[in-house]
Design an enzyme around this catalytic site. Sequence first.
Site, PDB file in Angstrom:
ATOM      1  N   TRP A  48       0.829  -1.217   0.000  1.00  0.00           N
ATOM      2  CA  TRP A  48       0.000   0.000   0.000  1.00  0.00           C
ATOM      3  C   TRP A  48       0.853   1.254   0.000  1.00  0.00           C
ATOM      4  O   TRP A  48       1.872   1.331   0.682  1.00  0.00           O
ATOM      5  CB  TRP A  48      -0.895   0.000   1.233  1.00  0.00           C
ATOM      6  CG  TRP A  48      -1.639   1.274   1.471  1.00  0.00           C
ATOM      7  CD1 TRP A  48      -1.166   2.410   2.081  1.00  0.00           C
ATOM      8  CD2 TRP A  48      -2.989   1.575   1.099  1.00  0.00           C
ATOM      9  NE1 TRP A  48      -2.137   3.383   2.119  1.00  0.00           N
ATOM     10  CE2 TRP A  48      -3.273   2.894   1.530  1.00  0.00           C
ATOM     11  CE3 TRP A  48      -3.991   0.837   0.466  1.00  0.00           C
ATOM     12  CZ2 TRP A  48      -4.525   3.491   1.332  1.00  0.00           C
ATOM     13  CZ3 TRP A  48      -5.237   1.441   0.271  1.00  0.00           C
ATOM     14  CH2 TRP A  48      -5.490   2.741   0.702  1.00  0.00           C
ATOM     15  N   MET A  49       0.418   2.285  -0.746  1.00  0.00           N
ATOM     16  CA  MET A  49       1.037   3.618  -0.736  1.00  0.00           C
ATOM     17  C   MET A  49      -0.059   4.670  -0.621  1.00  0.00           C
ATOM     18  O   MET A  49      -1.064   4.609  -1.312  1.00  0.00           O
ATOM     19  CB  MET A  49       1.836   3.863  -2.019  1.00  0.00           C
ATOM     20  CG  MET A  49       2.233   5.334  -2.242  1.00  0.00           C
ATOM     21  SD  MET A  49       2.682   5.731  -3.952  1.00  0.00           S
ATOM     22  CE  MET A  49       4.422   5.375  -3.915  1.00  0.00           C
ATOM     23  N   ASP A  51       0.003   9.038   1.162  1.00  0.00           N
ATOM     24  CA  ASP A  51       0.558  10.389   1.112  1.00  0.00           C
ATOM     25  C   ASP A  51       2.055  10.474   0.795  1.00  0.00           C
ATOM     26  O   ASP A  51       2.870   9.749   1.386  1.00  0.00           O
ATOM     27  CB  ASP A  51       0.381  11.091   2.457  1.00  0.00           C
ATOM     28  CG  ASP A  51      -1.048  11.162   2.928  1.00  0.00           C
ATOM     29  OD1 ASP A  51      -1.927  10.636   2.238  1.00  0.00           O
ATOM     30  OD2 ASP A  51      -1.275  11.745   4.007  1.00  0.00           O
ATOM     31  N   GLN A  67       3.690   7.236   2.773  1.00  0.00           N
ATOM     32  CA  GLN A  67       2.962   6.361   3.675  1.00  0.00           C
ATOM     33  C   GLN A  67       2.830   4.986   3.037  1.00  0.00           C
ATOM     34  O   GLN A  67       2.404   4.866   1.882  1.00  0.00           O
ATOM     35  CB  GLN A  67       1.586   6.946   3.973  1.00  0.00           C
ATOM     36  CG  GLN A  67       1.630   8.217   4.804  1.00  0.00           C
ATOM     37  CD  GLN A  67       1.962   7.933   6.264  1.00  0.00           C
ATOM     38  OE1 GLN A  67       1.095   7.642   7.063  1.00  0.00           O
ATOM     39  NE2 GLN A  67       3.243   8.023   6.613  1.00  0.00           N
ATOM     40  N   SER A 116       2.178  10.893   8.434  1.00  0.00           N
ATOM     41  CA  SER A 116       2.823  11.787   7.461  1.00  0.00           C
ATOM     42  C   SER A 116       3.667  12.885   8.097  1.00  0.00           C
ATOM     43  O   SER A 116       3.450  13.284   9.234  1.00  0.00           O
ATOM     44  CB  SER A 116       1.763  12.421   6.559  1.00  0.00           C
ATOM     45  OG  SER A 116       1.201  11.467   5.706  1.00  0.00           O
ATOM     46  N   GLU A 228      -5.640  18.482   6.761  1.00  0.00           N
ATOM     47  CA  GLU A 228      -4.516  17.567   6.705  1.00  0.00           C
ATOM     48  C   GLU A 228      -3.418  18.136   5.810  1.00  0.00           C
ATOM     49  O   GLU A 228      -3.657  18.927   4.912  1.00  0.00           O
ATOM     50  CB  GLU A 228      -4.968  16.206   6.171  1.00  0.00           C
ATOM     51  CG  GLU A 228      -5.843  15.439   7.138  1.00  0.00           C
ATOM     52  CD  GLU A 228      -5.944  13.972   6.794  1.00  0.00           C
ATOM     53  OE1 GLU A 228      -5.527  13.154   7.634  1.00  0.00           O
ATOM     54  OE2 GLU A 228      -6.428  13.644   5.690  1.00  0.00           O
TER      55      GLU A 228
END
Length: 500
Positions: A48-49, A51, A67, A116, A228
Amino acid sequence: MNQQDNKSVRRIHAERVLQANKALGQLAAGLTDESFRLRYHLMPPAGWMNDPNGLVHYKGEYHAFYQHYPYEPRWGPMHWGHAKSKDLIHWEHLPIALAPSEPYDLGESGGYGCWSGSAIDHDGKLTLFYTGHVDGRTPMEVQCMATSSDGVSFVKNENPVISAPPEEGGFGFRDPKVWMHEGSWYLVMGYGKDGLGKALLYKADDLRDWTYIGIAAESDGTMGDMWECPDLFPLGNQNKHVLIISPMNMGATKTMYMSGRMDYERGQFIAEQAERLDYGFDFYAPQTFKDANGRRILLGWMNIWGATMPEQDHGWMGAFTLPRELKLAADGTLLMEPVAELTSLRGTHRRLELMDISADTVVPLPDIAGDALEMNAVFDIADASGVAEFGFWLRCSDDDAERTEVAYSMTERKLSMDRSLSGIGDSGVSEVRLNPMEDGCLKLHMFIDRSSVELFANNGIKTITNRIYPDPASVGIRLFSKKGNAKLVSLDVWDLASSR
């Protein structure tokens, strides 16, 4: 922290990183389906990827962190993936940089991790700032630091460096972005309280002893309840600053920018203009950095929370946008254009000139096809019928049943991208109002890459970014016009080489 405790922290973190890298290698070795693997975008080897984190130019190379959950192609306890590049185009994956290992970033449930943050080059050390997040802990989020002398292996410092938000009752306290101004370090943080998204400002002399300055900027009541990934930076030669945010709970708007002035004495950003940053479905949590040439470059996550993600069935998920250079127009409008380095991928070139497209016709382009293309089109708006709606069908099947439509409406002055027939992913129409350029033309600069389309209109004054999931055999390109006649001035198309 005594020397023995420090050694223990290093050992435990190194073990967690080693374990994560081993799992990632095993998962990557099992990938067999390339259907949606992008050819020239940065994406994870597997897993998984989300930010972008820690974008920085360090010792002559570009570094991008992200991330990452290396164990499965779904969100889990967050690690920091890591890649580097000499040209922003060809990326080399490095070992995972950060793994949850300490009480401030490691919990018992899935809601924990190294969330992040950002990176700086401090006295030759690559220094990361990140949010340690643990569900059920009070406070849930703290700010942490890690350093590396070689740009590969990272050591967590005496954390946290910011141990609590400035007041109780807030919504989120994360995503530190660090920069230097006139000899002092500044940090902006995402926060929300009383239904208002906010950017909190801190200041320090030594990167460890941070003083809370105050609220640098906050919502006017219409811009989400938590901001964010805030990013505040100077841009251009007009003494202007730009604040980029990813507001939560703001409907279709997932990213925004504000341009204005930064008053460092008062610790306040004075917004003069605010607008959505990208008008597609798949653009979130962008981060910028300044390179050695003085350019301000942006990368974003080319996905969005809650979307259908077909690539998960293939062992991976997530990608970054193309790197984009930011410029500020005289009126405060932020422009985003693909970096010049992308021209190095150009292969076979085809050009069309001065083509009239009759009303209610579709024009096949038999010499133009592919799933990795750059297309640069110019239309003459002045010569088009006032009711015309025209543009392109991209990634068409032979019978045109599958396609992604990019269209411009003369009557509505609206640019749109319709992915209702784009394949197995989510449908929907992205749209934005767009006036012609001063010369009466419309310019559409598009990048197609297997499972993505990025559209830059009128030299980057508006952008639309979307993921699409067509059949691999759907590679046709068509021109079309509805209701009225359209005039194509020129179309340049390049096959793009893989950067992998």
